[in-house]
Design a protein around this motif. Structure first.
Motif, PDB file in Angstrom:
ATOM      1  N   LYS A 105     -47.791 -13.520 -47.849  1.00  0.00           N
ATOM      2  CA  LYS A 105     -48.603 -12.401 -47.377  1.00  0.00           C
ATOM      3  C   LYS A 105     -49.747 -12.927 -46.504  1.00  0.00           C
ATOM      4  CE  LYS A 105     -50.679  -8.062 -48.862  1.00  0.00           C
ATOM      5  NZ  LYS A 105     -49.834  -7.326 -47.902  1.00  0.00           N
ATOM      6  N   ALA A 106     -50.336 -14.061 -46.907  1.00  0.00           N
ATOM      7  CA  ALA A 106     -51.413 -14.682 -46.124  1.00  0.00           C
ATOM      8  C   ALA A 106     -50.877 -15.171 -44.775  1.00  0.00           C
ATOM      9  CB  ALA A 106     -52.033 -15.833 -46.906  1.00  0.00           C
ATOM     10  N   VAL A 107     -49.620 -15.654 -44.759  1.00  0.00           N
ATOM     11  CA  VAL A 107     -48.994 -16.073 -43.495  1.00  0.00           C
ATOM     12  C   VAL A 107     -48.828 -14.855 -42.585  1.00  0.00           C
ATOM     13  CG1 VAL A 107     -46.858 -16.933 -42.438  1.00  0.00           C
ATOM     14  CG2 VAL A 107     -47.805 -18.075 -44.461  1.00  0.00           C
ATOM     15  N   ASP A 108     -48.354 -13.745 -43.155  1.00  0.00           N
ATOM     16  CA  ASP A 108     -48.177 -12.513 -42.373  1.00  0.00           C
ATOM     17  C   ASP A 108     -49.504 -12.020 -41.796  1.00  0.00           C
ATOM     18  OD1 ASP A 108     -45.468 -12.475 -42.821  1.00  0.00           O
ATOM     19  OD2 ASP A 108     -45.554 -11.025 -44.473  1.00  0.00           O
ATOM     20  N   GLU A 109     -50.573 -12.220 -42.553  1.00  0.00           N
ATOM     21  CA  GLU A 109     -51.897 -11.760 -42.112  1.00  0.00           C
ATOM     22  C   GLU A 109     -52.612 -12.812 -41.273  1.00  0.00           C
ATOM     23  OE1 GLU A 109     -53.649 -10.857 -45.879  1.00  0.00           O
ATOM     24  OE2 GLU A 109     -52.626  -8.921 -46.070  1.00  0.00           O
ATOM     25  N   LYS A 110     -51.889 -13.908 -40.967  1.00  0.00           N
ATOM     26  CA  LYS A 110     -52.410 -15.001 -40.142  1.00  0.00           C
ATOM     27  C   LYS A 110     -53.660 -15.663 -40.742  1.00  0.00           C
ATOM     28  CE  LYS A 110     -50.448 -13.146 -35.872  1.00  0.00           C
ATOM     29  NZ  LYS A 110     -49.224 -13.930 -36.075  1.00  0.00           N
ATOM     30  N   LYS A 111     -53.736 -15.626 -42.052  1.00  0.00           N
ATOM     31  CA  LYS A 111     -54.805 -16.331 -42.746  1.00  0.00           C
ATOM     32  C   LYS A 111     -54.417 -17.787 -43.008  1.00  0.00           C
ATOM     33  CE  LYS A 111     -56.560 -12.188 -45.087  1.00  0.00           C
ATOM     34  NZ  LYS A 111     -56.762 -11.527 -46.407  1.00  0.00           N
ATOM     35  N   ILE A 112     -53.123 -18.044 -42.955  1.00  0.00           N
ATOM     36  CA  ILE A 112     -52.587 -19.393 -43.175  1.00  0.00           C
ATOM     37  C   ILE A 112     -51.580 -19.700 -42.085  1.00  0.00           C
ATOM     38  CG2 ILE A 112     -50.949 -20.671 -44.634  1.00  0.00           C
ATOM     39  CD1 ILE A 112     -52.425 -19.801 -47.049  1.00  0.00           C
ATOM     40  N   ASP A 113     -51.651 -20.933 -41.574  1.00  0.00           N
ATOM     41  CA  ASP A 113     -50.673 -21.393 -40.586  1.00  0.00           C
ATOM     42  C   ASP A 113     -49.621 -22.225 -41.317  1.00  0.00           C
ATOM     43  OD1 ASP A 113     -49.201 -22.436 -38.529  1.00  0.00           O
ATOM     44  OD2 ASP A 113     -50.844 -23.586 -37.628  1.00  0.00           O
ATOM     45  N   PRO A 114     -48.388 -21.753 -41.423  1.00  0.00           N
ATOM     46  CA  PRO A 114     -47.369 -22.495 -42.182  1.00  0.00           C
ATOM     47  C   PRO A 114     -47.018 -23.855 -41.575  1.00  0.00           C
ATOM     48  CG  PRO A 114     -46.377 -20.695 -40.955  1.00  0.00           C
ATOM     49  CD  PRO A 114     -47.855 -20.515 -40.839  1.00  0.00           C
ATOM     50  N   ALA A 115     -47.362 -24.066 -40.292  1.00  0.00           N
ATOM     51  CA  ALA A 115     -47.052 -25.346 -39.636  1.00  0.00           C
ATOM     52  C   ALA A 115     -48.145 -26.390 -39.861  1.00  0.00           C
ATOM     53  CB  ALA A 115     -46.841 -25.126 -38.142  1.00  0.00           C
ATOM     54  N   LYS A 116     -49.248 -25.987 -40.440  1.00  0.00           N
ATOM     55  CA  LYS A 116     -50.360 -26.921 -40.667  1.00  0.00           C
ATOM     56  C   LYS A 116     -49.924 -28.054 -41.585  1.00  0.00           C
ATOM     57  CE  LYS A 116     -55.239 -27.052 -42.000  1.00  0.00           C
ATOM     58  NZ  LYS A 116     -56.404 -26.236 -42.443  1.00  0.00           N
ATOM     59  N   ILE A 117     -50.365 -29.262 -41.268  1.00  0.00           N
ATOM     60  CA  ILE A 117     -49.961 -30.452 -42.037  1.00  0.00           C
ATOM     61  C   ILE A 117     -51.015 -30.792 -43.076  1.00  0.00           C
ATOM     62  CG2 ILE A 117     -49.387 -32.905 -41.915  1.00  0.00           C
ATOM     63  CD1 ILE A 117     -47.293 -31.057 -40.656  1.00  0.00           C
ATOM     64  N   TYR A 118     -50.532 -31.102 -44.270  1.00  0.00           N
ATOM     65  CA  TYR A 118     -51.425 -31.524 -45.347  1.00  0.00           C
ATOM     66  C   TYR A 118     -51.063 -32.946 -45.768  1.00  0.00           C
ATOM     67  CZ  TYR A 118     -54.013 -31.693 -49.705  1.00  0.00           C
ATOM     68  OH  TYR A 118     -54.873 -32.069 -50.713  1.00  0.00           O
ATOM     69  N   SER A 119     -52.083 -33.786 -45.941  1.00  0.00           N
ATOM     70  CA  SER A 119     -51.889 -35.164 -46.373  1.00  0.00           C
ATOM     71  C   SER A 119     -52.201 -35.269 -47.864  1.00  0.00           C
ATOM     72  CB  SER A 119     -52.815 -36.092 -45.568  1.00  0.00           C
ATOM     73  OG  SER A 119     -52.648 -37.428 -45.979  1.00  0.00           O
ATOM     74  N   MET A 120     -51.258 -35.759 -48.648  1.00  0.00           N
ATOM     75  CA  MET A 120     -51.410 -35.829 -50.100  1.00  0.00           C
ATOM     76  C   MET A 120     -52.582 -36.725 -50.515  1.00  0.00           C
ATOM     77  SD  MET A 120     -49.212 -33.863 -51.405  1.00  0.00           S
ATOM     78  CE  MET A 120     -47.885 -32.903 -50.699  1.00  0.00           C
ATOM     79  N   GLN A 121     -53.337 -36.249 -51.498  1.00  0.00           N
ATOM     80  CA  GLN A 121     -54.486 -36.986 -52.018  1.00  0.00           C
ATOM     81  C   GLN A 121     -54.259 -37.344 -53.484  1.00  0.00           C
ATOM     82  OE1 GLN A 121     -57.024 -37.634 -49.775  1.00  0.00           O
ATOM     83  NE2 GLN A 121     -55.680 -36.563 -48.316  1.00  0.00           N
TER      84      GLN A 121
END
Length: 348
Positions: A158-174
């Motif tokens: 739902k956040a992706v649909d509302e453009k609150k989250i970019d699904p292509a964004k990269i996250y580096s594990m911590q």
């Protein structure tokens, strides 16, 4: 010094004489008894064999001679059994028909299945179109285990649909992301390993990845934000931080997802695909005929065996089953039996 004999040397060379020399004995030709008569017998047998071979194996149109004098052979019976080859254009086998049951019969069958079983059970099943349902302890707040990841995943899309989250964004594990206890493949990834948000969401669906689910909650702004979103969908008995819910809440959520009320078409499809052919297909799916898609989210803890989803039959329906304080092995056996009982009622 011993010298090995050549492997291709005739094995009949066994008699030795002299100093290291091999004496090969000449083999005398073997005598035959009645050699001339034997040749004639051989030719006769060969001719008979060829003749019989032609008679039995040549196509019918080439058998010009009818051997009516041959005796009819009958092995162990008074009749001669004729086996005819099935024609290739024969009709396909009849479709296996499921014996349909009524709502009352289904409910009674499930109650009988649970009658002497350990644990607390809750069941909710509903026809998506007609809204006809069966329910057992549908409002009982129970341990949801990983079924709680369904509202988390839905909130993410739902956040992706509302453009609150970019699904292509990269996250580096911590290092801080690791959990003391967790299922899924992210737990074993090295610090610094990179994944897109969408890849993490896919792992939460397919593998029920615990570390990934916590990361999605973090991406969404924390459990409090997710809880507020979930409550807005009418799921008042679903508690994200406590992993608690009811079968009615989860069936309600599945109904809203499937009806397209919460997500756009693309996000809905991605969610459904991530919850199809998962790493655990032995519960609801095992009670449904092969070839029918089952989109579902399972959950497991010691004494907790849960599964909730939508069965995409011609007549689609949602089904949710929770068991707490159960015998795990017994519950694993019961789950597909309950699913099959519901299929006999709603499945088409």
């Amino acid at each position: 010094m011993k010298i090995m004999r050549r492997l291709d040397q005739d094995l009949r060379e066994k008699d030795y004489s002299g100093e290291g020399e091999t004496e090969i004995k000449k083999r005398r030709p073997r005598k035959t008894i009645g050699e001339e008569g034997s040749r004639k017998q051989t030719l006769i047998v060969l001719a008979i064999t060829i003749g019989l071979g032609l008679f039995f194996y040549l196509p019918t149109q080439f058998k010009l001679i009818k051997f009516n004098w041959l005796p009819k052979l009958n092995f162990g019976g008074s009749e001669v059994i004729t086996i005819e080859k099935t024609k290739t254009e024969s009709s396909p086998p009849a479709e296996i028909k499921t014996i349909k049951t009524t709502k009352e019969e289904t409910l009674n069958l499930i109650k009988n299945l649970l009658a002497d079983k350990a644990g607390d059970w809750a069941i909710y099943a509903e026809d998506v179109k007609k809204k006809e349902n069966i329910k057992i302890n549908q409002d009982e707040v129970m341990e949801a285990a990983s079924v709680i990841k369904l509202p988390v995943l839905t909130a993410y899309y739902k956040a992706v649909d509302e453009k609150k989250i970019d699904p292509a964004k990269i996250y580096s594990m911590q290092d801080r992301d690791r959990l003391i206890y967790g299922t899924g493949s992210l737990q074993g990834q090295p610090t610094g390993a990179e994944f897109s948000y969408q890849q993490i969401a896919d792992l939460v669906g397919k593998e029920s990845d615990n570390m990934g689910a916590q990361l999605l909650i973090n991406f969404l702004g924390g459990a409090g934000v997710v809880q507020k979103t979930v409550n807005g969908w009418g799921l008042q008995n679903t508690l994200i931080n406590d992993d608690k819910s009811t079968v009615k809440d989860m069936a309600n959520l599945w109904g809203q997802i499937y009806a397209g009320k919460l997500l756009k078409a693309a996000s809905k499809q991605k969610l459904l695909e991530s919850l199809t052919d998962t790493i655990l297909e032995t519960r609801i799916t095992a009670g449904v005929p092969g070839g029918i898609k089952v989109r579902h989210k399972f959950g497991s803890e010691i004494g907790t065996v849960n599964d909730c989803g939508v069965v995409e039959a011609t007549n689609p329906y949602v089904i949710c089953i929770f068991s707490n304080n159960a015998n795990d092995g017994e519950a694993e056996t019961l789950m597909p039996q309950i699913s099959q009982a519901v299929w006999k009622w709603l499945g088409k």
